[in-house]
Design an enzyme around this catalytic site. Structure first.
Site, PDB file in Angstrom:
ATOM      1  N   CYS A 111       0.820  -1.219   0.000  1.00  0.00           N
ATOM      2  CA  CYS A 111       0.000   0.000   0.000  1.00  0.00           C
ATOM      3  C   CYS A 111       0.854   1.271   0.000  1.00  0.00           C
ATOM      4  O   CYS A 111       0.322   2.368  -0.181  1.00  0.00           O
ATOM      5  CB  CYS A 111      -0.955  -0.001   1.180  1.00  0.00           C
ATOM      6  SG  CYS A 111      -1.960  -1.478   1.223  1.00  0.00           S
ATOM      7  N   HIS A 247      -3.340   7.130   2.285  1.00  0.00           N
ATOM      8  CA  HIS A 247      -3.802   5.816   1.824  1.00  0.00           C
ATOM      9  C   HIS A 247      -5.188   5.546   2.405  1.00  0.00           C
ATOM     10  O   HIS A 247      -5.439   5.773   3.587  1.00  0.00           O
ATOM     11  CB  HIS A 247      -2.811   4.741   2.261  1.00  0.00           C
ATOM     12  CG  HIS A 247      -3.304   3.352   2.049  1.00  0.00           C
ATOM     13  ND1 HIS A 247      -3.856   2.936   0.851  1.00  0.00           N
ATOM     14  CD2 HIS A 247      -3.363   2.268   2.887  1.00  0.00           C
ATOM     15  CE1 HIS A 247      -4.220   1.673   0.956  1.00  0.00           C
ATOM     16  NE2 HIS A 247      -3.931   1.244   2.180  1.00  0.00           N
ATOM     17  N   ASN A 277     -10.293  -0.218  -0.394  1.00  0.00           N
ATOM     18  CA  ASN A 277      -8.838  -0.127  -0.291  1.00  0.00           C
ATOM     19  C   ASN A 277      -8.214  -0.704  -1.571  1.00  0.00           C
ATOM     20  O   ASN A 277      -8.345  -1.896  -1.837  1.00  0.00           O
ATOM     21  CB  ASN A 277      -8.399  -0.930   0.942  1.00  0.00           C
ATOM     22  CG  ASN A 277      -6.897  -0.897   1.154  1.00  0.00           C
ATOM     23  OD1 ASN A 277      -6.133  -0.530   0.264  1.00  0.00           O
ATOM     24  ND2 ASN A 277      -6.464  -1.298   2.337  1.00  0.00           N
TER      25      ASN A 277
HETATM   26  O1  UT7 Z   1      -4.058  -1.360   3.260  1.00  0.00           O
HETATM   27  C1  UT7 Z   1      -3.433  -2.090   4.254  1.00  0.00           C
HETATM   28  C2  UT7 Z   1      -3.710  -1.486   5.514  1.00  0.00           C
HETATM   29  N1  UT7 Z   1      -4.833  -2.169   6.139  1.00  0.00           N
HETATM   30  C3  UT7 Z   1      -5.428  -1.576   7.122  1.00  0.00           C
HETATM   31  O2  UT7 Z   1      -5.113  -0.474   7.472  1.00  0.00           O
HETATM   32  C4  UT7 Z   1      -6.484  -2.348   7.874  1.00  0.00           C
HETATM   33  C5  UT7 Z   1      -6.518  -1.882   9.291  1.00  0.00           C
HETATM   34  N2  UT7 Z   1      -7.500  -2.599  10.104  1.00  0.00           N
HETATM   35  C6  UT7 Z   1      -8.816  -2.341  10.021  1.00  0.00           C
HETATM   36  O3  UT7 Z   1      -9.230  -1.495   9.262  1.00  0.00           O
HETATM   37  C7  UT7 Z   1      -9.759  -3.099  10.957  1.00  0.00           C
HETATM   38  O4  UT7 Z   1      -8.979  -3.872  11.851  1.00  0.00           O
HETATM   39  C8  UT7 Z   1     -10.743  -3.999  10.191  1.00  0.00           C
HETATM   40  C9  UT7 Z   1     -11.755  -3.145   9.466  1.00  0.00           C
HETATM   41  C10 UT7 Z   1      -9.990  -4.883   9.192  1.00  0.00           C
HETATM   42  C11 UT7 Z   1     -11.504  -4.920  11.153  1.00  0.00           C
HETATM   43  O5  UT7 Z   1     -12.166  -4.146  12.159  1.00  0.00           O
HETATM   44  P1  UT7 Z   1     -12.079  -4.611  13.684  1.00  0.00           P
HETATM   45  O6  UT7 Z   1     -12.868  -3.655  14.478  1.00  0.00           O
HETATM   46  O7  UT7 Z   1     -10.622  -4.762  14.005  1.00  0.00           O
HETATM   47  O8  UT7 Z   1     -12.844  -5.984  13.651  1.00  0.00           O
HETATM   48  P2  UT7 Z   1     -12.354  -7.432  14.101  1.00  0.00           P
HETATM   49  O9  UT7 Z   1     -11.391  -8.000  13.121  1.00  0.00           O
HETATM   50  O10 UT7 Z   1     -11.915  -7.362  15.538  1.00  0.00           O
HETATM   51  O11 UT7 Z   1     -13.689  -8.265  14.048  1.00  0.00           O
HETATM   52  C12 UT7 Z   1     -14.779  -7.984  14.934  1.00  0.00           C
HETATM   53  C13 UT7 Z   1     -15.909  -8.929  14.636  1.00  0.00           C
HETATM   54  C14 UT7 Z   1     -15.514 -10.403  14.652  1.00  0.00           C
HETATM   55  O12 UT7 Z   1     -16.583 -11.103  15.229  1.00  0.00           O
HETATM   56  P3  UT7 Z   1     -16.516 -11.599  16.758  1.00  0.00           P
HETATM   57  O13 UT7 Z   1     -15.301 -12.498  16.835  1.00  0.00           O
HETATM   58  O14 UT7 Z   1     -16.368 -10.372  17.574  1.00  0.00           O
HETATM   59  O15 UT7 Z   1     -17.828 -12.321  16.949  1.00  0.00           O
HETATM   60  C15 UT7 Z   1     -15.425 -10.764  13.196  1.00  0.00           C
HETATM   61  O16 UT7 Z   1     -15.673 -12.126  12.965  1.00  0.00           O
HETATM   62  O17 UT7 Z   1     -16.451  -8.684  13.329  1.00  0.00           O
HETATM   63  C16 UT7 Z   1     -16.518  -9.926  12.598  1.00  0.00           C
HETATM   64  N3  UT7 Z   1     -16.330  -9.645  11.185  1.00  0.00           N
HETATM   65  C17 UT7 Z   1     -17.340  -9.320  10.354  1.00  0.00           C
HETATM   66  N4  UT7 Z   1     -18.660  -9.196  10.552  1.00  0.00           N
HETATM   67  C18 UT7 Z   1     -19.425  -8.833   9.486  1.00  0.00           C
HETATM   68  C19 UT7 Z   1     -15.157  -9.605  10.493  1.00  0.00           C
HETATM   69  N5  UT7 Z   1     -15.413  -9.272   9.208  1.00  0.00           N
HETATM   70  C20 UT7 Z   1     -16.756  -9.077   9.103  1.00  0.00           C
HETATM   71  C21 UT7 Z   1     -17.596  -8.721   8.030  1.00  0.00           C
HETATM   72  N6  UT7 Z   1     -18.914  -8.599   8.278  1.00  0.00           N
HETATM   73  N7  UT7 Z   1     -17.125  -8.452   6.795  1.00  0.00           N
END
Ligand code: UT7
Length: 320
Positions: A111, A247, A277
């Site tokens: 990225c 980004h 992204n």
């Molecule tokens: O370009 C490269 C740079 N990348 C980034 O900068 C990404 C940076 N990170 C992020 O933007 C965030 O960490 C994410 C958007 C990827 C994820 O958000 P989060 O608040 O960290 O969510 P999480 O991974 O902790 O997941 C929370 C919950 C989980 O469920 P449980 O275990 O709490 O029951 C996931 O299974 O959300 C669930 N989940 C979803 N639910 C609905 C994960 N993906 C999805 C989805 N739809 N697509």
């Protein structure tokens, strides 16, 4: 001697995929994706290719700059999803455009790819070796997504952005860049497995894996530090900067960076709501969007910053 961006261009695949479209085929929702990331829709390639979109973006940038293709002597593409291992995406663009006077190569800094490419172009142009460069970020990320992994596939999209960069006597170009390979595993995608006369590792394709929270923590600490470094080096305050073109991974990262810099969120334009992204392509895609909207005025100070896989980060302060 410095450099200035003289023109921008962009290209997207035709097909728009909304959050609701995704919710029809996997266990997700517009509410989850929008509130966690700010993304509403993304473009996904059907018959479009990384090089094809990049060439379209490059043509538009040359037109915007009023430059002929023969004047281009350097083409650098930031990409992690080129169509071939070889030839590079940059060489494919060269062929497509007929940029016969250019030297062309790709850079993989995920990225941060556009920023690393821009810094490389700066080094070449500022040294006097070349005069006019085409710098691009181009990705077809949809082909390296695991479409059964809702935690990654909803975040990414496809597209290409281009900038024409010229050597100039006056202007500002101050940059910072870095890498931390030790943390590389938090965002990864394996290349082909070894299958030769001696070893048979099989033919399972690998897809993007991301520890989102680790990448998030890295971004919200490293990006403001890198921006502050550049501002200090240039002797420019954050208040003097017209826009922070970052980004586009997640709107919450942009909000956190704005808060840490004590700058209004209004100075952080977005395109991620429409693009998702697009890794190396997001910074030039956003820049072109702003350029088309007439938001960029000659003399404006603009900060651009990319961050992600590697891990890598790259920031530049430029004068428009
Ligand atoms: O370009 C490269 C740079 N990348 C980034 O900068 C990404 C940076 N990170 C992020 O933007 C965030 O960490 C994410 C958007 C990827 C994820 O958000 P989060 O608040 O960290 O969510 P999480 O991974 O902790 O997941 C929370 C919950 C989980 O469920 P449980 O275990 O709490 O029951 C996931 O299974 O959300 C669930 N989940 C979803 N639910 C609905 C994960 N993906 C999805 C989805 N739809 N697509």
């Amino acid at each position: 001697m410095t450099i200035r961006i003289a023109g921008t261009g962009s290209a997207f695949p035709k097909t728009v995929v909304t959050n609701d479209d995704l919710a029809k085929v996997m266990d997700t929702s517009d509410e989850w994706i929008s509130s966690r990331t700010g993304i509403k829709e993304r473009r996904i390639a059907k018959d479009e290719t990384t090089a094809g979109m990049a060439a379209e973006a490059a043509r538009a940038a040359l037109k915007d700059a009023g430059m002929t293709v023969q004047e281009v002597d350097l083409i650098i593409v930031g990409t992690l999803s080129a169509d071939h291992f070889t030839p590079s995406c940059a060489c494919e663009i060269q062929a497509e455009l007929g940029a016969v006077n250019a030297v062309a190569f790709d850079i993989n800094a995920a990225c941060s790819g556009f920023m690393f490419s821009l810094h490389t172009a700066y080094a070449y142009l500022q040294s006097g070796l070349y005069k006019n460069a085409l710098v691009l970020g181009a990705e077809t990320l949809s082909k390296i997504m695991d479409w059964e992994d809702r935690s990654t596939c909803v975040l990414f999209g496809d597209g290409a952005g281009a900038a024409v960069v010229r050597r100039e006597e006056e202007g500002i170009f101050v940059f910072d860049q870095g890498s931390d390979g030790v943390k590389g595993k938090v965002l990864s995608c394996k290349a082909r497995l070894v299958n030769n006369l001696l070893v048979q590792q099989g033919h399972e394709p690998d897809y993007v894996h991301m520890d989102g929270q680790e990448v998030y923590k890295f971004a919200v600490s490293t990006v403001p530090a890198s921006i502050n470094k550049v501002l200090d080096k240039a002797g420019v305050s954050a208040d003097e900067v017209a826009y922070f073109v970052l980004h586009q991974a997640n709107i919450r990262i942009l909000q956190s960076v704005a808060k840490r810099l004590k700058v209004s969120e209004d100075k952080f334009p977005i395109i991620l709501d429409r693009s998702g992204n697009v890794s190396a392509a997001t910074v030039p895609l956003l820049l072109d969007d702003m350029n088309k909207k007439g938001m960029l005025k000659r003399g404006d100070k603009i900060v651009m910053s990319g961050f992600g896989g590697g891990l890598t980060w790259g920031t530049a302060l430029i004068e428009w």
